[in-house]
Write an enzyme that holds these catalytic residues in place. Structure first.
Site, PDB file in Angstrom:
ATOM      1  N   CYS A  25     -23.598  -3.910  20.790  1.00 11.26           N
ATOM      2  CA  CYS A  25     -24.433  -3.022  21.611  1.00 11.26           C
ATOM      3  C   CYS A  25     -25.934  -3.260  21.396  1.00 11.26           C
ATOM      4  O   CYS A  25     -26.746  -2.773  22.175  1.00 11.26           O
ATOM      5  CB  CYS A  25     -24.084  -1.569  21.352  1.00 11.26           C
ATOM      6  SG  CYS A  25     -22.345  -1.206  21.598  1.00 11.26           S
ATOM      7  N   HIS A  45     -30.018   2.561  23.805  1.00 15.09           N
ATOM      8  CA  HIS A  45     -28.650   2.156  24.116  1.00 15.09           C
ATOM      9  C   HIS A  45     -27.884   3.396  24.585  1.00 15.09           C
ATOM     10  O   HIS A  45     -27.960   4.460  23.968  1.00 15.09           O
ATOM     11  CB  HIS A  45     -28.002   1.554  22.870  1.00 15.09           C
ATOM     12  CG  HIS A  45     -26.533   1.362  23.004  1.00 15.09           C
ATOM     13  ND1 HIS A  45     -25.961   0.785  24.116  1.00 15.09           N
ATOM     14  CD2 HIS A  45     -25.506   1.683  22.175  1.00 15.09           C
ATOM     15  CE1 HIS A  45     -24.651   0.754  23.954  1.00 15.09           C
ATOM     16  NE2 HIS A  45     -24.342   1.303  22.796  1.00 15.09           N
ATOM     17  N   ASN A  88     -20.509   3.816  27.890  1.00 16.84           N
ATOM     18  CA  ASN A  88     -21.130   2.830  27.012  1.00 16.84           C
ATOM     19  C   ASN A  88     -20.743   1.430  27.505  1.00 16.84           C
ATOM     20  O   ASN A  88     -19.579   1.036  27.407  1.00 16.84           O
ATOM     21  CB  ASN A  88     -20.642   3.064  25.576  1.00 16.84           C
ATOM     22  CG  ASN A  88     -21.276   2.126  24.581  1.00 16.84           C
ATOM     23  OD1 ASN A  88     -21.903   1.137  24.948  1.00 16.84           O
ATOM     24  ND2 ASN A  88     -21.120   2.441  23.302  1.00 16.84           N
TER      25      ASN A  88
HETATM   26  N1  ACO Z   1     -10.094  13.962  24.284  1.00 22.35           N
HETATM   27  C1  ACO Z   1      -9.740  15.109  23.695  1.00 22.35           C
HETATM   28  N2  ACO Z   1      -9.752  15.297  22.358  1.00 22.35           N
HETATM   29  C2  ACO Z   1     -10.170  14.277  21.599  1.00 22.35           C
HETATM   30  C3  ACO Z   1     -10.566  13.040  22.158  1.00 22.35           C
HETATM   31  C4  ACO Z   1     -10.509  12.902  23.553  1.00 22.35           C
HETATM   32  N3  ACO Z   1     -10.871  11.769  24.199  1.00 22.35           N
HETATM   33  N4  ACO Z   1     -10.924  12.216  21.151  1.00 22.35           N
HETATM   34  C5  ACO Z   1     -10.770  12.908  20.010  1.00 22.35           C
HETATM   35  N5  ACO Z   1     -10.317  14.147  20.265  1.00 22.35           N
HETATM   36  C6  ACO Z   1     -10.042  15.211  19.332  1.00 22.35           C
HETATM   37  C7  ACO Z   1      -9.660  14.708  17.972  1.00 22.35           C
HETATM   38  O1  ACO Z   1      -8.297  14.385  17.921  1.00 22.35           O
HETATM   39  C8  ACO Z   1     -10.009  15.880  17.104  1.00 22.35           C
HETATM   40  O2  ACO Z   1      -8.981  16.836  17.196  1.00 22.35           O
HETATM   41  P1  ACO Z   1      -8.530  17.699  15.892  1.00 22.35           P
HETATM   42  O3  ACO Z   1      -9.765  18.478  15.522  1.00 22.35           O
HETATM   43  O4  ACO Z   1      -7.413  18.513  16.442  1.00 22.35           O
HETATM   44  O5  ACO Z   1      -8.162  16.670  14.881  1.00 22.35           O
HETATM   45  C9  ACO Z   1     -11.226  16.476  17.774  1.00 22.35           C
HETATM   46  O6  ACO Z   1     -11.234  15.956  19.130  1.00 22.35           O
HETATM   47  C10 ACO Z   1     -12.530  16.068  17.115  1.00 22.35           C
HETATM   48  O7  ACO Z   1     -12.522  14.667  16.884  1.00 22.35           O
HETATM   49  P2  ACO Z   1     -13.725  13.956  16.182  1.00 22.35           P
HETATM   50  O8  ACO Z   1     -13.450  12.493  16.072  1.00 22.35           O
HETATM   51  O9  ACO Z   1     -14.095  14.716  14.956  1.00 22.35           O
HETATM   52  O10 ACO Z   1     -14.855  14.197  17.279  1.00 22.35           O
HETATM   53  P3  ACO Z   1     -16.396  13.960  17.164  1.00 22.35           P
HETATM   54  O11 ACO Z   1     -17.106  15.209  17.407  1.00 22.35           O
HETATM   55  O12 ACO Z   1     -16.761  13.147  15.965  1.00 22.35           O
HETATM   56  O13 ACO Z   1     -16.632  13.057  18.441  1.00 22.35           O
HETATM   57  C11 ACO Z   1     -17.083  10.790  19.035  1.00 22.35           C
HETATM   58  C12 ACO Z   1     -16.042  11.777  18.518  1.00 22.35           C
HETATM   59  C13 ACO Z   1     -17.508  11.201  20.428  1.00 22.35           C
HETATM   60  C14 ACO Z   1     -16.489   9.395  19.091  1.00 22.35           C
HETATM   61  C15 ACO Z   1     -18.271  10.837  18.070  1.00 22.35           C
HETATM   62  O14 ACO Z   1     -17.877  10.616  16.742  1.00 22.35           O
HETATM   63  C16 ACO Z   1     -19.309   9.838  18.426  1.00 22.35           C
HETATM   64  O15 ACO Z   1     -19.990   9.992  19.403  1.00 22.35           O
HETATM   65  N6  ACO Z   1     -19.507   8.809  17.598  1.00 22.35           N
HETATM   66  C17 ACO Z   1     -20.434   7.778  17.894  1.00 22.35           C
HETATM   67  C18 ACO Z   1     -19.662   6.649  18.335  1.00 22.35           C
HETATM   68  C19 ACO Z   1     -20.218   5.967  19.518  1.00 22.35           C
HETATM   69  O16 ACO Z   1     -20.972   6.447  20.324  1.00 22.35           O
HETATM   70  N7  ACO Z   1     -19.788   4.738  19.598  1.00 22.35           N
HETATM   71  C20 ACO Z   1     -20.125   3.936  20.643  1.00 22.35           C
HETATM   72  C21 ACO Z   1     -20.011   2.546  20.212  1.00 22.35           C
HETATM   73  S1  ACO Z   1     -21.107   2.225  18.960  1.00 22.35           S
HETATM   74  C22 ACO Z   1     -22.468   2.111  19.618  1.00 22.35           C
HETATM   75  O17 ACO Z   1     -22.578   1.852  20.775  1.00 22.35           O
HETATM   76  C23 ACO Z   1     -23.505   2.409  18.733  1.00 22.35           C
END
Ligand code: ACO
EC number: 2.3.1.180
Length: 325
Positions: free
Chosen positions: A119, A252, A282
């Site tokens: 990215c 990004h 993304n």
């Molecule tokens: N739909 C519904 N529920 C979901 C989904 C989904 N698509 N994905 C996860 N969940 C649930 C999980 O199972 C979890 O449930 P539980 O509490 O019952 O176990 C709950 O949602 C919370 O999950 P988390 O992983 O803790 O959610 P978080 O708030 O951390 O959000 C996310 C996840 C959006 C991926 C976040 O961590 C994030 O934005 N990380 C950055 C990653 C990113 O942007 N990467 C892009 C590539 S890297 C880059 O470009 C830099």
């Protein structure tokens, strides 16, 4: 007189197939994977993404974006003397997507190569092109970010497959007497390889290891927010500027919450941040030039403004470029 590089045209391209969160949720539900528009919007800010047709590759998306950037710059393909493509979803193992794209564009003969920094790829590619223009190795470069991330998504993993989309963005970067690019700052830390990767590789005629994207979302989030702030400050300092001087921050486009945190740390209001992640998810190396082109074509980014572009991604890699439009 010092030689600088300057963006003279931008272009972008999204494949026609658009899936809203509701469309994707419906498709995933058919294979027992549960998600919702509410969850995706609240955690990421994403509302829709585009997926390329099965026979469309990164070079196909990239060449459309490149043609639009050339048109905007008023430059002919045959006058381009450098092509750099940032991609993590190349058409082939080799040759590079840049060579394939060069041939589709009809710009044969000039150097063409890919940059792989996930990215952060566009920021890396722009910095390399700037350096080559400054040293006189090139005068009219095409810098392109192009991705078909839909090919490497695990549609059984709802924590990742809702985040990404396909697309391409491009800029024409030309030699100039007046500064366009003012400063840049690139970094990588390979100890974080495992938090965001596609571990598979081709070996002996088959793929060894998992060829689908793996991500520790929370680790990526924490790291991204910290390094983006550092890169922004380092780049501004190199040019003797402060965040208050910036007209637009073009980060990004991974997640609205990462962008909000970055803006908050720099004390920039969100109305100075270009946000397009809602419309295409993304798109990895394509996301910054896609956002830039959208902002240029909507009349928000205009000549003379100061822009800070910044990227972060697998590797872990990160960096920023400060430039005058
Ligand atoms: N739909 C519904 N529920 C979901 C989904 C989904 N698509 N994905 C996860 N969940 C649930 C999980 O199972 C979890 O449930 P539980 O509490 O019952 O176990 C709950 O949602 C919370 O999950 P988390 O992983 O803790 O959610 P978080 O708030 O951390 O959000 C996310 C996840 C959006 C991926 C976040 O961590 C994030 O934005 N990380 C950055 C990653 C990113 O942007 N990467 C892009 C590539 S890297 C880059 O470009 C830099």
């Amino acid at each position: 007189m010092r030689r600088y590089s300057r963006i003279t045209g931008t272009g972008s391209y999204l494949p026609p197939r658009r899936l809203t969160n509701a469309d994707l949720a419906e498709e995933l539900a058919a294979s027992g994977v549960e998600t919702s528009d509410d969850w995706i919007v609240e955690r990421t800010g994403i509302r829709a993404r585009h997926f390329a047709a099965a026979d469309v590759c990164s070079s196909d998306l990239g060449v459309e974006a490149a043609r639009r950037a050339l048109d905007a710059a008023g430059v002919l393909a045959q006058d381009i003397d450098l092509i750099i493509v940032a991609t993590s979803t190349p058409d082939m193992v080799f040759p590079s997507t840049a060579c394939i794209l060069q041939n589709k564009l009809g710009a044969n003969g000039c150097p063409a190569f890919d940059v792989q920094a996930v990215c952060s790829g566009f920021i890396y590619a722009l910095t390399v092109a700037d350096a080559m223009i400054q040293t006189g190795s090139a005068s009219k470069a095409l810098v392109i970010g192009a991705e078909v991330f839909s090919r490497i998504l695990d549609f059984k993993d709802r924590t990742t497959c809702v985040l990404f989309g396909d697309g391409a963005g491009a800029v024409v970067l030309e030699a100039s007497d007046t500064p366009g690019i003012l400063a840049s700052d690139l970094h990588a830390d390979g100890k974080h390889v495992g938090i965001l990767c596609v571990p598979g590789h081709v070996s002996g005629g088959s793929v060894l290891g998992d060829p689908l994207l793996k991500m520790d979302g929370q680790a990526v989030f924490k790291l991204a927010v910290g390094v983006l702030d550092e890169a922004a400050r380092a780049t501004l300092a190199k040019a003797g500027k402060t965040a208050a001087d910036i007209d637009w921050l073009i980060p990004h486009q991974a997640n609205i919450r990462i962008m909000q945190s970055t803006a908050r740390k720099l004390k920039l209001p969100m109305d100075k941040v270009i946000v397009t992640v809602d419309q295409h998810g993304n798109t990895s190396a394509a996301s910054i030039p896609l956002a830039l082109d959208t902002a240029v074509r909507s009349g928000r980014v205009v000549p003379g403004q100061l822009l800070l572009l910044e990227g972060v991604g697998g590797g872990f890699t990160w960096g920023a470029v400060l430039l005058n439009m």
